[in-house]
Scaffold this motif. Structure first.
Motif, PDB file in Angstrom:
ATOM      1  N   MET A  63       0.827  -1.205   0.000  1.00 22.64           N
ATOM      2  CA  MET A  63       0.000   0.000   0.000  1.00 22.64           C
ATOM      3  C   MET A  63       0.861   1.254   0.000  1.00 22.64           C
ATOM      4  O   MET A  63       0.636   2.191  -0.749  1.00 22.64           O
ATOM      5  CB  MET A  63      -0.925  -0.023   1.213  1.00 22.64           C
ATOM      6  N   ALA A  64       1.889   1.316   0.869  1.00 24.39           N
ATOM      7  CA  ALA A  64       2.761   2.485   0.939  1.00 24.39           C
ATOM      8  C   ALA A  64       3.545   2.646  -0.364  1.00 24.39           C
ATOM      9  O   ALA A  64       3.754   3.768  -0.842  1.00 24.39           O
ATOM     10  CB  ALA A  64       3.714   2.356   2.120  1.00 24.39           C
ATOM     11  N   GLN A  65       3.992   1.521  -0.963  1.00 24.02           N
ATOM     12  CA  GLN A  65       4.755   1.612  -2.209  1.00 24.02           C
ATOM     13  C   GLN A  65       3.865   2.079  -3.350  1.00 24.02           C
ATOM     14  O   GLN A  65       4.305   2.848  -4.213  1.00 24.02           O
ATOM     15  CB  GLN A  65       5.370   0.246  -2.533  1.00 24.02           C
ATOM     16  N   ASN A  66       2.584   1.648  -3.357  1.00 24.23           N
ATOM     17  CA  ASN A  66       1.662   2.125  -4.389  1.00 24.23           C
ATOM     18  C   ASN A  66       1.467   3.631  -4.276  1.00 24.23           C
ATOM     19  O   ASN A  66       1.402   4.335  -5.294  1.00 24.23           O
ATOM     20  CB  ASN A  66       0.324   1.400  -4.264  1.00 24.23           C
ATOM     21  N   ALA A  67       1.343   4.135  -3.044  1.00 26.83           N
ATOM     22  CA  ALA A  67       1.194   5.582  -2.852  1.00 26.83           C
ATOM     23  C   ALA A  67       2.438   6.319  -3.328  1.00 26.83           C
ATOM     24  O   ALA A  67       2.340   7.376  -3.975  1.00 26.83           O
ATOM     25  CB  ALA A  67       0.919   5.883  -1.376  1.00 26.83           C
ATOM     26  N   ALA A  68       3.622   5.776  -3.049  1.00 28.68           N
ATOM     27  CA  ALA A  68       4.862   6.401  -3.496  1.00 28.68           C
ATOM     28  C   ALA A  68       4.951   6.424  -5.021  1.00 28.68           C
ATOM     29  O   ALA A  68       5.420   7.404  -5.616  1.00 28.68           O
ATOM     30  CB  ALA A  68       6.065   5.671  -2.903  1.00 28.68           C
ATOM     31  N   ARG A  69       4.480   5.371  -5.668  1.00 33.65           N
ATOM     32  CA  ARG A  69       4.488   5.330  -7.129  1.00 33.65           C
ATOM     33  C   ARG A  69       3.571   6.405  -7.706  1.00 33.65           C
ATOM     34  O   ARG A  69       3.927   7.088  -8.683  1.00 33.65           O
ATOM     35  CB  ARG A  69       4.064   3.943  -7.629  1.00 33.65           C
ATOM     36  N   ARG A  70       2.388   6.551  -7.114  1.00 31.96           N
ATOM     37  CA  ARG A  70       1.471   7.592  -7.586  1.00 31.96           C
ATOM     38  C   ARG A  70       2.066   8.985  -7.359  1.00 31.96           C
ATOM     39  O   ARG A  70       1.939   9.872  -8.211  1.00 31.96           O
ATOM     40  CB  ARG A  70       0.117   7.465  -6.881  1.00 31.96           C
ATOM     41  N   ASN A  71       2.709   9.173  -6.210  1.00 33.95           N
ATOM     42  CA  ASN A  71       3.309  10.479  -5.916  1.00 33.95           C
ATOM     43  C   ASN A  71       4.437  10.808  -6.900  1.00 33.95           C
ATOM     44  O   ASN A  71       4.568  11.948  -7.358  1.00 33.95           O
ATOM     45  CB  ASN A  71       3.843  10.499  -4.484  1.00 33.95           C
ATOM     46  N   LEU A  72       5.256   9.803  -7.224  1.00 30.68           N
ATOM     47  CA  LEU A  72       6.352  10.035  -8.173  1.00 30.68           C
ATOM     48  C   LEU A  72       5.802  10.361  -9.562  1.00 30.68           C
ATOM     49  O   LEU A  72       6.351  11.213 -10.273  1.00 30.68           O
ATOM     50  CB  LEU A  72       7.264   8.813  -8.227  1.00 30.68           C
ATOM     51  N   ALA A  73       4.721   9.690  -9.936  1.00 34.35           N
ATOM     52  CA  ALA A  73       4.110   9.982 -11.241  1.00 34.35           C
ATOM     53  C   ALA A  73       3.587  11.418 -11.281  1.00 34.35           C
ATOM     54  O   ALA A  73       3.751  12.121 -12.294  1.00 34.35           O
ATOM     55  CB  ALA A  73       2.976   8.992 -11.513  1.00 34.35           C
ATOM     56  N   GLN A  74       2.978  11.884 -10.187  1.00 36.32           N
ATOM     57  CA  GLN A  74       2.516  13.276 -10.125  1.00 36.32           C
ATOM     58  C   GLN A  74       3.695  14.235 -10.216  1.00 36.32           C
ATOM     59  O   GLN A  74       3.640  15.256 -10.904  1.00 36.32           O
ATOM     60  CB  GLN A  74       1.758  13.500  -8.808  1.00 36.32           C
ATOM     61  N   LEU A  75       4.770  13.917  -9.501  1.00 38.93           N
ATOM     62  CA  LEU A  75       5.950  14.777  -9.522  1.00 38.93           C
ATOM     63  C   LEU A  75       6.542  14.853 -10.924  1.00 38.93           C
ATOM     64  O   LEU A  75       6.982  15.927 -11.374  1.00 38.93           O
ATOM     65  CB  LEU A  75       6.986  14.256  -8.529  1.00 38.93           C
ATOM     66  N   ASN A  76       6.560  13.737 -11.644  1.00 37.36           N
ATOM     67  CA  ASN A  76       7.094  13.731 -12.999  1.00 37.36           C
ATOM     68  C   ASN A  76       6.283  14.633 -13.927  1.00 37.36           C
ATOM     69  O   ASN A  76       6.840  15.348 -14.772  1.00 37.36           O
ATOM     70  CB  ASN A  76       7.107  12.305 -13.552  1.00 37.36           C
ATOM     71  N   ARG A  77       4.961  14.595 -13.794  1.00 37.33           N
ATOM     72  CA  ARG A  77       4.118  15.448 -14.636  1.00 37.33           C
ATOM     73  C   ARG A  77       4.407  16.920 -14.378  1.00 37.33           C
ATOM     74  O   ARG A  77       4.507  17.729 -15.319  1.00 37.33           O
ATOM     75  CB  ARG A  77       2.647  15.133 -14.380  1.00 37.33           C
ATOM     76  N   MET A  78       4.545  17.274 -13.104  1.00 36.50           N
ATOM     77  CA  MET A  78       4.833  18.665 -12.777  1.00 36.50           C
ATOM     78  C   MET A  78       6.229  19.068 -13.239  1.00 36.50           C
ATOM     79  O   MET A  78       6.459  20.218 -13.634  1.00 36.50           O
ATOM     80  CB  MET A  78       4.684  18.889 -11.264  1.00 36.50           C
ATOM     81  N   ARG A  79       7.171  18.134 -13.227  1.00 34.98           N
ATOM     82  CA  ARG A  79       8.526  18.467 -13.666  1.00 34.98           C
ATOM     83  C   ARG A  79       8.556  18.761 -15.164  1.00 34.98           C
ATOM     84  O   ARG A  79       9.312  19.631 -15.611  1.00 34.98           O
ATOM     85  CB  ARG A  79       9.484  17.334 -13.314  1.00 34.98           C
ATOM     86  N   TRP A  80       7.736  18.032 -15.947  1.00 34.08           N
ATOM     87  CA  TRP A  80       7.679  18.338 -17.377  1.00 34.08           C
ATOM     88  C   TRP A  80       7.199  19.772 -17.592  1.00 34.08           C
ATOM     89  O   TRP A  80       7.732  20.494 -18.465  1.00 34.08           O
ATOM     90  CB  TRP A  80       6.748  17.364 -18.099  1.00 34.08           C
ATOM     91  N   ILE A  81       6.209  20.184 -16.823  1.00 34.56           N
ATOM     92  CA  ILE A  81       5.711  21.559 -16.942  1.00 34.56           C
ATOM     93  C   ILE A  81       6.797  22.543 -16.527  1.00 34.56           C
ATOM     94  O   ILE A  81       6.989  23.596 -17.162  1.00 34.56           O
ATOM     95  CB  ILE A  81       4.441  21.737 -16.082  1.00 34.56           C
TER      96      ILE A  81
END
Length: 416
Positions: free
Chosen positions: A1-19
């Motif tokens: 569960m914690a690793q799934n949350a970390a994966r979602r958080n990293l994906a959000q961070l990646n989207r913002m980094r592209w911007i």
């Protein structure tokens, strides 16, 4: 569960980094092409932006390949973002650059995405970077200021502050909107899981009651079957003996009806409504009372704490005792002893053949009984589910001569 949350958080961070990368490239181009700041060291700034692009591609590759992602991973990438922004600001005026306020965006991301300790680390990193930039930075002379034409430095600074606010506010709005949507999805999933657990709890209750009823119905039905077989083979008796046999059969039928009625009544009762606090010894005696078994049951009461007496737990105890009797045991020993802090150990031991190796290896699987351990498989599976729902634990072991089942139950007071 914690690793799934970390994966979602990293994906959000990646989207913002592209911007952020797109914004940085646009800012470098606008400064050189529109403001004609040829002194901007864009040749040194582009490798920093290139590093962020590489970091995003590497993170996306890790996400696609299913590599482990933790909060530490997200923290490390945010620290790289802080370091990259610090270098870009250093090369473009230091703390006088209006885009220095973008540090607050990284702090907000850390607060939302990371645990408290990791977020505090990002906060300290941004504070240190901002403080360092106040005394360090490559001066950025503006050509039109040399000739006294065009907007003043203050005007340009205010415009830059506005653009910085616009960028930060837009990114935060997009980010918080995505997070809010994720939270709504999570709440919906939690509600669905809660409903599923309630349904499974009711199914386990019905299964345990049905299994217990099947065991209890065995004795009266066996009596009826034996009587009818005798009549078929030897013929029906006459006179008073016939009346006695019929009376016995009627009593057994009444007992069958009573068992079925109790099961139907219990199946409609909610577990929490029926649970009540009572002494462990009184609960155990009530659970065993009325069981007509061809075995000798002995008790060893070393403690008598208060527990939550649950009908499902009572049925589980009866099921275990009945299983031991069906397995060929002649003697059953039930003991109560302290199992740990605020915990009671209810131990049921018998002198039967013991558990098969398959059950000892994985007691959570149903239907593992064999001829030497008839009836054990499903009853143990249901009992294990009951213990998990009561925040307890079931342990199985084979003795030198017999089997042992230990139920670790939470108590309402110390089991002294």
């Amino acid at each position: 569960m914690a690793q799934n949350a970390a994966r979602r958080n990293l994906a959000q961070l990646n989207r913002m980094r592209w911007i952020a990368v797109a914004g940085q490239l646009l800012a470098i181009w606008g400064t050189v092409a529109l403001l004609d700041v040829t002194t901007l060291p864009w040749g040194q700034m582009l490798p920093v932006v290139g590093f962020l692009i590489f970091l995003n591609l590497f993170s996306a590759w890790r996400l696609r390949r299913g590599h482990p992602i933790t909060d530490l991973t997200v923290t490390a990438e945010l620290l790289m973002d802080v370091a990259s922004l610090t270098i870009l600001l250093y090369l473009s005026g230091g703390a006088s650059n209006p885009f220095v306020s973008l540090f607050i965006l990284q702090v907000i991301l850390a607060i939302v995405l990371l645990p408290q300790g990791h977020a505090a680390l990002i906060l300290l990193a941004t504070i240190a970077a901002h403080f360092w930039l106040t005394g360090n930075g490559v001066p950025l002379p503006l050509p039109h200021l040399w000739h006294g034409a065009g907007p003043s430095f203050l005007d340009l600074h205010l415009q830059g502050m506005f653009l910085s606010f616009l960028l930060a506010a837009s990114l935060l709005t997009w980010f918080v909107t995505r997070i809010t949507a994720n939270l709504r999805d999570r709440d919906a999933q939690i509600q669905a899981l809660r409903q599923q657990m309630l349904e499974e709890d009711h199914l386990v209750r019905l299964g345990l009651l049905s299994s217990g009823a099947a065991h209890e119905l065995g004795t009266p039905l066996t009596t009826l079957a034996v009587t009818l077989d005798d009549w078929q083979t030897l013929g029906a008796p006459q006179g008073d003996e016939l009346d006695d046999k019929i009376a016995v059969m009627q009593r057994e039928l009444s007992r069958c009806r009573q068992i079925v009625s109790e099961m139907l009544l219990s199946s409609g009762q909610e577990r929490l409504d029926e649970a009540q606090a009572m002494r462990a010894r009184a609960f155990l005696e009530a659970a065993i009372e009325g069981m007509a078994l061809p075995v000798r049951i002995s008790f060893d009461m070393r403690c008598d704490p208060v527990i939550m007496a649950d009908p499902m737990l009572e049925q589980a105890v009866r099921q275990l005792v009945d299983n031991a009797a069906e397995a060929g045991s002649r003697n059953i020993r039930i003991s109560l002893s302290p199992g740990g802090p605020e915990q009671l150990a209810l131990v049921i031991e018998d002198d039967g053949p013991g558990f098969p190796d398959a059950i000892l290896a994985d007691p959570g699987q149903p239907f593992q009984s064999d001829k030497d351990g008839a009836g054990r498989g499903l009853g143990l599976f249901l009992t294990g589910n009951v213990m998990r729902r009561l925040n307890g634990e079931m342990r199985l072991a084979n003795l030198r001569h017999g089997a042992q089942v230990t139920l670790l139950l939470p108590t309402l007071e110390a089991a002294a």
